[in-house]
Motif scaffolding. Structure first.
Motif, PDB file in Angstrom:
ATOM      1  N   ALA A 281       0.822  -1.213   0.000  1.00  0.00           N
ATOM      2  CA  ALA A 281       0.000   0.000   0.000  1.00  0.00           C
ATOM      3  C   ALA A 281       0.853   1.258   0.000  1.00  0.00           C
ATOM      4  CB  ALA A 281      -0.932  -0.002   1.210  1.00  0.00           C
ATOM      5  N   ALA A 282       2.009   1.197   0.669  1.00  0.00           N
ATOM      6  CA  ALA A 282       2.879   2.379   0.747  1.00  0.00           C
ATOM      7  C   ALA A 282       3.761   2.530  -0.480  1.00  0.00           C
ATOM      8  CB  ALA A 282       3.751   2.291   2.001  1.00  0.00           C
ATOM      9  N   LEU A 283       3.764   1.524  -1.344  1.00  0.00           N
ATOM     10  CA  LEU A 283       4.688   1.532  -2.475  1.00  0.00           C
ATOM     11  C   LEU A 283       4.355   2.597  -3.514  1.00  0.00           C
ATOM     12  CD1 LEU A 283       7.181   0.015  -3.382  1.00  0.00           C
ATOM     13  CD2 LEU A 283       5.730  -1.572  -4.643  1.00  0.00           C
ATOM     14  N   VAL A 284       3.080   2.921  -3.680  1.00  0.00           N
ATOM     15  CA  VAL A 284       2.685   3.895  -4.702  1.00  0.00           C
ATOM     16  C   VAL A 284       3.278   5.272  -4.426  1.00  0.00           C
ATOM     17  CG1 VAL A 284       0.738   5.121  -5.721  1.00  0.00           C
ATOM     18  CG2 VAL A 284       0.628   2.645  -5.418  1.00  0.00           C
ATOM     19  N   PRO A 285       3.100   5.860  -3.236  1.00  0.00           N
ATOM     20  CA  PRO A 285       3.743   7.164  -2.988  1.00  0.00           C
ATOM     21  C   PRO A 285       5.261   7.087  -2.967  1.00  0.00           C
ATOM     22  CG  PRO A 285       2.700   6.332  -0.986  1.00  0.00           C
ATOM     23  CD  PRO A 285       2.244   5.463  -2.104  1.00  0.00           C
ATOM     24  N   ILE A 286       5.815   5.960  -2.524  1.00  0.00           N
ATOM     25  CA  ILE A 286       7.271   5.823  -2.519  1.00  0.00           C
ATOM     26  C   ILE A 286       7.812   5.828  -3.950  1.00  0.00           C
ATOM     27  CG2 ILE A 286       9.168   4.250  -1.966  1.00  0.00           C
ATOM     28  CD1 ILE A 286       7.594   3.369   0.492  1.00  0.00           C
ATOM     29  N   LEU A 287       7.101   5.181  -4.863  1.00  0.00           N
ATOM     30  CA  LEU A 287       7.516   5.174  -6.264  1.00  0.00           C
ATOM     31  C   LEU A 287       7.575   6.586  -6.836  1.00  0.00           C
ATOM     32  CD1 LEU A 287       5.703   2.139  -7.927  1.00  0.00           C
ATOM     33  CD2 LEU A 287       8.156   2.528  -7.766  1.00  0.00           C
ATOM     34  N   THR A 288       6.633   7.429  -6.418  1.00  0.00           N
ATOM     35  CA  THR A 288       6.631   8.810  -6.896  1.00  0.00           C
ATOM     36  C   THR A 288       7.912   9.520  -6.512  1.00  0.00           C
ATOM     37  OG1 THR A 288       4.219   8.875  -6.670  1.00  0.00           O
ATOM     38  CG2 THR A 288       5.362  10.981  -6.860  1.00  0.00           C
TER      39      THR A 288
END
Length: 361
Positions: A281-288
């Motif tokens: 779930a936290a991967l999307v903002p981290i990818l940004t």
């Protein structure tokens, strides 16, 4: 005699709706590619306009003041580089040349800009890729640890270290690293991609480490890695601090969600909850942030490359800007802009793979 199908029938309507709703990932990818292509066209326009608005006399910067006072020399110079035509005509010519892979001729080196950048871009990629890989491994790991140990001494220490990493200017870190490890301790090469006595490997990718491995030149590989250490370390320290702080915030936000509490209440092991529920779930903002950090590494290494005499895009951009080399400046600006567009496209595509909800937006 065949009877025409009724478009209002439930079966036909359901099939049509299913067709329209089918393959959401493919439609999502197509939309992003079209948007990226339009952005690239916009990048060419912005780069061209801003470069031509830069104040200064490009003739005097490249030929000297004495030559700039000779009308014949000035007219010949402007005609050679197409500077005597109206800006709209110059832009159309510029686009036409781009479609043929021609970025123009550098007014400084008198070589095609493509040839200059073909050596500068791989040099910058080599340190940027190493820095972003180390930053992801270290920064994301430390951020997860800080979030899991929230409120403990470990969390406070990691937050302090990440704050220092973000606050310290990269050019200052570069100068300190150069002085300590190269000048005083003499344990790392100080400048360049290879030692003067080392012959570059056969050019395949432009990355000396990769090309030397492909050629089986282990001595050259070791020398290339040694020269990579200091600039990569400097760029990694800043990016690690950024990723640590952002990963911590992203993971903490997910840890407070109800479905994470429910997973723990069901008795799932802690590492299972962390990997399957929290990190995904936290991967999307981290990818940004990773995408933006990688783009910043590729476009913001001017001072670091100057300090370590690294012949990358930063050094080339500095030299082109110093001599008002308009084709060179536009070439660097276009490459950097395209890099950001490609990175954003890759990040958007990964969004669609990681989070199915994104595909229908």
């Amino acid at each position: 005699m065949s009877v025409p199908s009724d478009p209002s029938s439930p079966v036909e309507g359901a099939d049509r709706d299913a067709y329209r709703a089918g393959h959401p990932l493919a439609r999502y990818v197509l939309r992003r590619i079209v948007v990226s292509a339009l952005l690239v066209v916009g990048v060419t326009l912005v780069t061209f306009v801003l470069t031509n608005l830069v104040p200064g006399d490009t003739v005097a910067a490249n030929l000297g003041q004495q030559a700039a006072e000779d009308p014949t020399i000035v007219a010949t110079y402007r005609a050679h580089y197409g500077l005597d035509r109206p800006l709209p005509e110059q832009y159309v010519t510029y686009l036409g040349n781009l479609l043929r892979g021609d970025l123009g001729e550098s007014q400084q080196t008198h070589r095609p800009v493509v040839a200059d950048l073909s050596g500068a871009v791989p040099a910058t990629l080599e340190i940027a890729i190493g820095a972003i890989v180390l930053s992801i491994l270290i920064g994301v790991g430390l951020g997860v640890v800080a979030a899991v140990r929230r409120g403990h001494l470990t969390d406070s220490a990691l937050r302090l270290v990440s704050l220092v990493g973000i606050s310290v200017p990269t050019f200052w870190l570069a100068m300190v690293a150069f002085y300590v490890f190269s000048y005083k301790l003499d344990i790392a090469p100080g400048s360049g991609r290879l030692s003067p006595a080392t012959t570059p490997p056969p050019d395949v990718t432009g990355l000396y480490t990769v090309d030397s491995l492909l050629a089986g030149q282990w001595t050259t590989f070791g020398d290339a890695v040694a020269h990579l250490m200091l600039p990569t370390l400097v760029l990694t320290l800043y990016t690690v601090g950024l990723l640590t702080r952002f990963t911590r915030s992203a993971v903490l936000e997910v840890l407070d969600q109800d479905y994470v509490r429910s997973a723990r209440a069901k008795g799932l092991p802690g590492h299972t909850v962390l990997v399957r529920y929290v990190l995904r779930a936290a991967l999307v903002p981290i990818l940004t942030v990773v995408g933006l950090a990688f783009g910043a590494l590729l476009s913001g290494t001017v001072l670091v490359e100057q300090i370590f005499s690294w012949p990358g895009m930063g050094s080339y951009a500095y030299q082109a800007a110093s001599h008002l080399d308009l084709p060179g400046v536009m070439g660097v600006g276009l490459v950097v802009g395209v890099i950001y567009v490609v990175i954003n496209l890759v990040v958007d595509l990964l969004y669609g793979v990681i989070d199915p909800r994104v595909r229908v937006t």
